[in-house]
Design an enzyme around this catalytic site. Structure first.
Site, PDB file in Angstrom:
ATOM      1  N   GLU A 225      -4.599  -0.880  14.579  1.00 58.10           N
ATOM      2  CA  GLU A 225      -3.508  -0.521  15.488  1.00 58.10           C
ATOM      3  C   GLU A 225      -3.573   0.495  16.128  1.00 58.10           C
ATOM      4  O   GLU A 225      -3.970   1.595  15.392  1.00 58.10           O
ATOM      5  CB  GLU A 225      -2.104  -0.838  14.698  1.00 58.10           C
ATOM      6  CG  GLU A 225      -1.670  -2.240  14.336  1.00 58.10           C
ATOM      7  CD  GLU A 225      -0.643  -2.274  13.380  1.00 58.10           C
ATOM      8  OE1 GLU A 225       0.034  -3.205  13.296  1.00 58.10           O
ATOM      9  OE2 GLU A 225      -0.439  -1.206  12.464  1.00 58.10           O
TER      10      GLU A 225
ATOM     11  N   ASP B 128       5.529  -5.865   8.316  1.00 58.23           N
ATOM     12  CA  ASP B 128       5.187  -5.040   9.605  1.00 58.23           C
ATOM     13  C   ASP B 128       4.000  -5.788  10.314  1.00 58.23           C
ATOM     14  O   ASP B 128       3.470  -5.236  11.035  1.00 58.23           O
ATOM     15  CB  ASP B 128       4.912  -3.582   9.149  1.00 58.23           C
ATOM     16  CG  ASP B 128       3.364  -3.543   8.110  1.00 58.23           C
ATOM     17  OD1 ASP B 128       3.113  -4.657   7.755  1.00 58.23           O
ATOM     18  OD2 ASP B 128       3.349  -2.507   7.902  1.00 58.23           O
TER      19      ASP B 128
HETATM   20  P1  NAD Z   1      -0.207  -0.599  -1.768  1.00 58.90           P
HETATM   21  O1  NAD Z   1      -1.286  -1.776  -1.493  1.00 58.90           O
HETATM   22  O2  NAD Z   1      -0.612   0.601  -2.106  1.00 58.90           O
HETATM   23  O3  NAD Z   1       1.033  -1.274  -2.586  1.00 58.90           O
HETATM   24  C1  NAD Z   1       1.519  -2.432  -2.525  1.00 58.90           C
HETATM   25  C2  NAD Z   1       2.335  -2.903  -3.784  1.00 58.90           C
HETATM   26  O4  NAD Z   1       3.071  -3.979  -3.800  1.00 58.90           O
HETATM   27  C3  NAD Z   1       1.192  -3.131  -4.820  1.00 58.90           C
HETATM   28  O5  NAD Z   1       1.324  -2.203  -6.136  1.00 58.90           O
HETATM   29  C4  NAD Z   1       1.031  -4.471  -5.318  1.00 58.90           C
HETATM   30  O6  NAD Z   1       1.114  -4.897  -6.648  1.00 58.90           O
HETATM   31  C5  NAD Z   1       2.919  -4.686  -4.911  1.00 58.90           C
HETATM   32  N1  NAD Z   1       3.251  -6.040  -4.608  1.00 58.90           N
HETATM   33  C6  NAD Z   1       2.529  -7.001  -4.076  1.00 58.90           C
HETATM   34  N2  NAD Z   1       3.173  -8.389  -4.070  1.00 58.90           N
HETATM   35  C7  NAD Z   1       4.339  -8.026  -4.601  1.00 58.90           C
HETATM   36  C8  NAD Z   1       5.253  -8.952  -5.094  1.00 58.90           C
HETATM   37  N3  NAD Z   1       5.319 -10.245  -4.760  1.00 58.90           N
HETATM   38  N4  NAD Z   1       6.357  -8.330  -5.750  1.00 58.90           N
HETATM   39  C9  NAD Z   1       6.464  -7.078  -6.255  1.00 58.90           C
HETATM   40  N5  NAD Z   1       5.269  -6.418  -5.692  1.00 58.90           N
HETATM   41  C10 NAD Z   1       4.137  -6.602  -5.065  1.00 58.90           C
HETATM   42  O7  NAD Z   1       0.440  -0.596  -0.058  1.00 58.90           O
HETATM   43  P2  NAD Z   1       1.202   0.444   0.466  1.00 58.90           P
HETATM   44  O8  NAD Z   1       0.578   1.443   1.377  1.00 58.90           O
HETATM   45  O9  NAD Z   1       2.329   1.098  -0.387  1.00 58.90           O
HETATM   46  O10 NAD Z   1       2.144  -0.033   1.477  1.00 58.90           O
HETATM   47  C11 NAD Z   1       3.206  -1.122   1.118  1.00 58.90           C
HETATM   48  C12 NAD Z   1       3.539  -1.979   2.570  1.00 58.90           C
HETATM   49  O11 NAD Z   1       4.117  -1.177   3.613  1.00 58.90           O
HETATM   50  C13 NAD Z   1       2.162  -2.796   3.279  1.00 58.90           C
HETATM   51  O12 NAD Z   1       2.557  -3.950   3.828  1.00 58.90           O
HETATM   52  C14 NAD Z   1       2.159  -1.557   4.392  1.00 58.90           C
HETATM   53  O13 NAD Z   1       1.458  -2.436   5.510  1.00 58.90           O
HETATM   54  C15 NAD Z   1       3.657  -1.275   4.829  1.00 58.90           C
HETATM   55  N6  NAD Z   1       3.782   0.037   5.471  1.00 58.90           N
HETATM   56  C16 NAD Z   1       4.877  -0.207   6.542  1.00 58.90           C
HETATM   57  C17 NAD Z   1       5.167   1.189   7.018  1.00 58.90           C
HETATM   58  C18 NAD Z   1       6.264   1.031   7.942  1.00 58.90           C
HETATM   59  O14 NAD Z   1       6.452   1.794   8.853  1.00 58.90           O
HETATM   60  N7  NAD Z   1       7.252   0.180   8.018  1.00 58.90           N
HETATM   61  C19 NAD Z   1       4.441   2.195   6.841  1.00 58.90           C
HETATM   62  C20 NAD Z   1       3.411   2.153   5.831  1.00 58.90           C
HETATM   63  C21 NAD Z   1       3.160   1.005   5.371  1.00 58.90           C
END
Ligand code: NAD
Length: 354
Positions: free
Chosen positions: A64, A235
């Site tokens: 993005e 997101d």
């Molecule tokens: P990451 O991959 O480092 O961590 C995600 C975690 O979620 C992992 O530890 C995984 O085991 C866990 N997980 C997956 N499915 C699960 C479930 N059903 N129940 C419990 N735990 C579960 O990712 P990250 O960098 O921490 O990002 C997390 C999310 O936040 C991503 O989807 C990312 O796109 C989103 N994000 C959003 C914003 C925003 O501004 N809203 C900003 C950054 C990241």
């Protein structure tokens, strides 16, 4: 920031320098000061040129571009989201960004934004929670204990005083790592066996899971009256975390509706479902939380102004430090328009050096 005579040099903040800048500032101070910049820019929302981010989707992820401008400064972020990346030792989310001077179009700053995105996402969540969370909230359930999780915890501590965490992740090692990383920061932490257990007694529930699917991290029966939900992980189109019924019981707050309708939890709802724009709450035009029994939901997707605020903050924070390098990024011949001549002069210089 460039000294006279170095107009073509652009301050560049590497990952190493960003870590040093954050550590020299102090994580909690950094988050608190960054939150103030984010809040200031939400308050002058109407000054910004706003557009939903330009997303290029593929089977396993998205790349993005997130641009915005306040007429004086222009900023953009390049960011990816690839949940499967962690299987091959890569990050789900990585980013870098640029801040430029609108008058000349020259970049003023180029910086890593992977760490900065985690910080700005957490700071934005905490700003929203200040207006939406129940009074006196101290306990937060944190579901999804990956890269974003500790930053969320630290921001909620610094800005709201949250000091009790209930962690859950489908990978227990992720919760263990999160607990270890947060040791010594003054949290009382419990690792839970399920999402249901994690939300027990929580005032705030943060979901930050990563999976490119319509997941049900929170089902309707898990959410009692009075809770604030900070939904961070959903997101992208086809990537959500909350059961639709929760949305129907919640007062929903969003960043930029045209983007959130496509990417947020509310992609599950009709396009005319009422939502409140967070900036209006921050600017005092609309109420945030009105009643103790109300369920509030911040449907976070991340918006360009938050990255703009982060770029602005980092540029100001760098002043007087040496946490940056000067990058030879812009071809800028001594005589404007003689770009080809500059190339020929380099050729002559290279030849005389041999
Ligand atoms: P990451 O991959 O480092 O961590 C995600 C975690 O979620 C992992 O530890 C995984 O085991 C866990 N997980 C997956 N499915 C699960 C479930 N059903 N129940 C419990 N735990 C579960 O990712 P990250 O960098 O921490 O990002 C997390 C999310 O936040 C991503 O989807 C990312 O796109 C989103 N994000 C959003 C914003 C925003 O501004 N809203 C900003 C950054 C990241």
């Amino acid at each position: 920031m460039p000294a006279p005579g170095t107009l073509n040099l652009v301050p560049f903040v590497s990952v190493e320098n960003m870590m040093n800048l954050v550590l020299a500032t102090g994580v909690e101070t950094f988050l608190t000061e960054l939150a103030a910049y984010i809040e200031e820019d939400f308050r002058r929302w109407e000054a910004f040129d706003k557009t939903a981010r330009v997303a290029s989707h593929s089977t396993d992820g998205v790349i993005e571009l997130m641009p915005t401008s306040d007429g004086r400064l222009y900023g953009f972020k390049y960011v990816n989201g690839h949940p499967k990346n962690t299987r091959t030792g890569r990050q789900t989310v990585t980013a870098f960004g640029v801040l430029s001077d609108v008058e000349s179009g020259y970049p003023l700053l180029l910086t890593e934004m992977t760490i900065l995105t985690a910080l700005r996402t957490a700071a934005t969540s905490a700003v929203a929670a200040r207006y939406l969370a129940p009074q006196g909230a101290r306990t937060m359930a944190l579901i999804g204990n990956g890269a974003q999780s500790e930053f969320q915890a630290m921001a909620f501590k610094a800005i709201l005083g949250i000091d009790r965490l209930r962690l859950f992740d489908i990978e227990p090692t992720a919760s263990e790592r999160c607990r270890r990383n947060l040791e010594g920061f003054g949290f009382d932490i419990e690792i839970c066996r399920s999402g249901e257990q994690a939300v027990e007694g929580a005032d705030i529930v943060t979901t930050a899971t990563a999976d490119k699917q319509s997941a049900t991290i929170l089902s309707d029966n898990m959410i009692g009256a009075g809770i604030h939900i900070n939904a961070v992980g959903g997101d992208c189109p086809g990537k959500t975390e909350l059961h639709r019924d929760i949305l129907l019981r919640s007062d929903i707050f969003v960043e930029f509706p045209p983007q959130t309708r496509i990417e947020g939890e509310i992609q599950q709802l009709p396009a005319d479902h009422p939502v409140t724009e967070l900036w209006q709450v921050i600017a005092g035009l609309k109420p945030g939380r009105r009643a103790a029994q109300q369920i509030t939901l911040f449907d976070s997707v991340g918006f360009a102004t938050e990255d703009f605020s982060a770029l602005r903050y980092v540029r100001d924070r760098l002043t007087g430090t040496d946490h940056f390098d000067m990058l030879d990024l812009l071809a800028d011949p001594d005589e404007p328009r003689d770009l080809f001549g500059m190339l020929l002069r380099r050729k002559a210089l290279n030849a005389s050096a041999q």
